[in-house]
Design a protein around this motif. Structure first.
Motif, PDB file in Angstrom:
ATOM      1  N   UNK A 176      35.647  43.364  46.847  1.00  0.00           N
ATOM      2  CA  UNK A 176      35.673  41.925  46.588  1.00  0.00           C
ATOM      3  C   UNK A 176      36.938  41.546  45.825  1.00  0.00           C
ATOM      4  N   UNK A 177      37.976  41.076  46.517  1.00  0.00           N
ATOM      5  CA  UNK A 177      39.159  40.502  45.857  1.00  0.00           C
ATOM      6  C   UNK A 177      38.987  38.989  45.771  1.00  0.00           C
ATOM      7  N   UNK A 178      39.873  38.316  45.052  1.00  0.00           N
ATOM      8  CA  UNK A 178      39.788  36.853  44.954  1.00  0.00           C
ATOM      9  C   UNK A 178      40.838  36.167  45.823  1.00  0.00           C
ATOM     10  N   UNK A 179      41.074  36.705  47.013  1.00  0.00           N
ATOM     11  CA  UNK A 179      42.022  36.076  47.923  1.00  0.00           C
ATOM     12  C   UNK A 179      41.582  34.660  48.304  1.00  0.00           C
ATOM     13  N   UNK A 180      40.281  34.424  48.368  1.00  0.00           N
ATOM     14  CA  UNK A 180      39.805  33.093  48.730  1.00  0.00           C
ATOM     15  C   UNK A 180      40.228  32.035  47.739  1.00  0.00           C
ATOM     16  N   UNK A 195      36.724  41.326  40.492  1.00  0.00           N
ATOM     17  CA  UNK A 195      37.401  41.991  41.599  1.00  0.00           C
ATOM     18  C   UNK A 195      37.123  43.483  41.492  1.00  0.00           C
ATOM     19  N   UNK A 196      36.722  44.105  42.590  1.00  0.00           N
ATOM     20  CA  UNK A 196      36.471  45.529  42.467  1.00  0.00           C
ATOM     21  C   UNK A 196      35.808  46.144  43.674  1.00  0.00           C
ATOM     22  N   UNK A 214      41.021  47.146  40.017  1.00  0.00           N
ATOM     23  CA  UNK A 214      41.812  46.595  41.116  1.00  0.00           C
ATOM     24  C   UNK A 214      42.263  45.173  40.799  1.00  0.00           C
ATOM     25  N   UNK A 215      43.377  44.782  41.409  1.00  0.00           N
ATOM     26  CA  UNK A 215      43.777  43.382  41.452  1.00  0.00           C
ATOM     27  C   UNK A 215      43.301  42.764  42.764  1.00  0.00           C
ATOM     28  N   UNK A 239      46.009  45.854  47.685  1.00  0.00           N
ATOM     29  CA  UNK A 239      46.979  45.055  48.438  1.00  0.00           C
ATOM     30  C   UNK A 239      47.568  43.913  47.602  1.00  0.00           C
ATOM     31  N   UNK A 240      47.655  44.086  46.292  1.00  0.00           N
ATOM     32  CA  UNK A 240      48.129  42.996  45.433  1.00  0.00           C
ATOM     33  C   UNK A 240      49.622  42.736  45.542  1.00  0.00           C
ATOM     34  N   UNK A 241      50.353  43.547  46.305  1.00  0.00           N
ATOM     35  CA  UNK A 241      51.762  43.230  46.555  1.00  0.00           C
ATOM     36  C   UNK A 241      51.876  41.942  47.359  1.00  0.00           C
TER      37      UNK A 241
END
Length: 373
Positions: A176-180, A195-196, A214-215, A239-241
């Motif tokens: 679960x990232x916060x890309x949304x 996030x994690x 994770x980021x 994938x935080x790049x």
């Protein structure tokens, strides 16, 4: 194929040659005539029906600022009549209400697909409310959906990304990232679960946060150890790049940028021991270690082959890593691949079909090794 042309296979190790075999091939299977990014994520092969489900990238929508469509490829029709007849695009407007902005997916129980629904904040012209991010099962026979899990310790998930089932225990690993939030289809004034990397046991309802370091956690897969059922290695991607900045004036509400100094572009590995309780328990997860660093863009979707290698979408196609994290080969394309999917037997005996998702383009590779989600 000439050496200076793409697509092509590039080998750095005999282990890659063994995996692809002497008659390996890769070709452009379809380019969407409208330039839509239909081929992006998920990639779920349902062997009993010989079809593949995948999800598009974000696209403009009449009802919302953006949408994601579900794509179905009937492989029997593909072989008999070609890709144009085999391809079905299910517009989000025609999808069940409980499947908003789907992303990653995996085969689930009873022949269903388990999707990572990223959700969205309420913004439709019809006045529909917000949809929280959730793990949602889809019965492909009647397109009925069911929300399986949508929160952790009372906090909603941000925008679930990828998911895989641990077969021995039935537990589900997901990210679960916060890309949304960054991509402006989720609210930025709300408290979400961290996030994690998570694990959930559907049979008991138990959910654990395994790693919050994770980021932008992204892809996740399980590489089985053939010596014991349930034993193996969990592989994830960071994938935080690749980041986004909310901007209402930009296309679909956000602007893309790269953070090469602070952002991550790597794969991690966790040793997994079988659940001591068997079916219904949780597998034992060991300490995280760095598995590999990307040499081209970010590593996105990841899947193992039956030899224990890890195949990952990257900025120049697909990178293939040995079980020790060494880069052993590439499937080189002119553009990046977000995800990939093994899709049953290939055209020749002893070969297997691999679909590569490159946004508006869909590629088909034929290799000597089979793989899994």
């Amino acid at each position: 194929m000439q050496e200076d042309t793409v697509p092509k296979f590039v080998s750095f190790d005999p282990a890659f040659d063994e995996a692809i075999g002497p008659s390996a091939s890769v070709r452009l299977l379809h380019r969407d005539p409208q330039g839509r990014p239909l081929f992006h994520e998920a990639g779920v092969h349902l062997a009993t029906d010989h079809c593949v489900y995948l999800t598009s990238n974000r696209m403009p929508s009449k009802s919302y600022s953006q949408k994601i469509n579900v794509v179905r490829i009937d492989l029997n029709t593909l072989d008999a009549k070609g890709i144009e007849s085999a391809l079905t695009v299910v517009d989000e407007a025609d999808m069940p209400r409980s499947l908003a902005m789907p992303n990653g997916g995996t085969p689930y129980f009873d022949g269903k697909v388990l999707f990572c629904e990223q959700g969205r904040h309420g913004e439709s012209a019809e006045g529909n409310g917000s949809v929280e991010s959730a793990l949602v099962s889809l019965s492909h026979k009647d397109m009925r959906t069911n929300v399986e899990l949508d929160s952790f310790q009372g906090k909603p998930f941000s925008s679930l990304n990828d998911v895989v089932v641990h077969e021995q225990s039935g537990a589900v690993f997901f990210t679960d990232p916060d890309y949304g939030v960054e991509q402006n289809f989720k609210k930025d004034d709300k408290e979400y679960a961290p996030n994690g990397l998570y694990v959930w046991q559907p049979l008991t309802g138990k959910v654990e946060l395994l790693d919050d370091r994770y980021c932008k956690p992204n892809g996740v897969t399980f590489v089985p150890d053939k010596t014991q059922p349930g034993k193996g290695t969990l592989i994830t991607t960071e994938t935080s790049q690749f980041r986004f900045q909310r901007d209402a004036s930009a296309a679909m509400g956000s602007r893309f940028y790269e953070d090469r100094e602070k952002g991550g572009a790597c794969l991690f590995a966790y040793p997994i021991e079988p659940s001591s309780e068997g079916r219904g328990g949780l597998p034992q997860v060991g300490e995280r270690r760095l598995f590999a660093k990307s040499r081209s863009g970010i590593p996105d979707g990841v899947h193992p082959d039956d030899l224990g290698n890890v195949w990952a979408g990257h900025g120049d196609g697909v990178h293939v890593y040995g079980s020790d994290g060494r880069l052993i080969g590439k499937v080189l394309l002119e553009k990046g691949v977000a995800n990939l999917c093994w899709a049953g037997p290939g055209p020749e005996k002893g070969t297997f079909r691999l679909l590569l998702f490159a946004e508006e383009e869909l590629y088909e590779a034929t290799v000597a090794v089979n793989g899994r989600d």
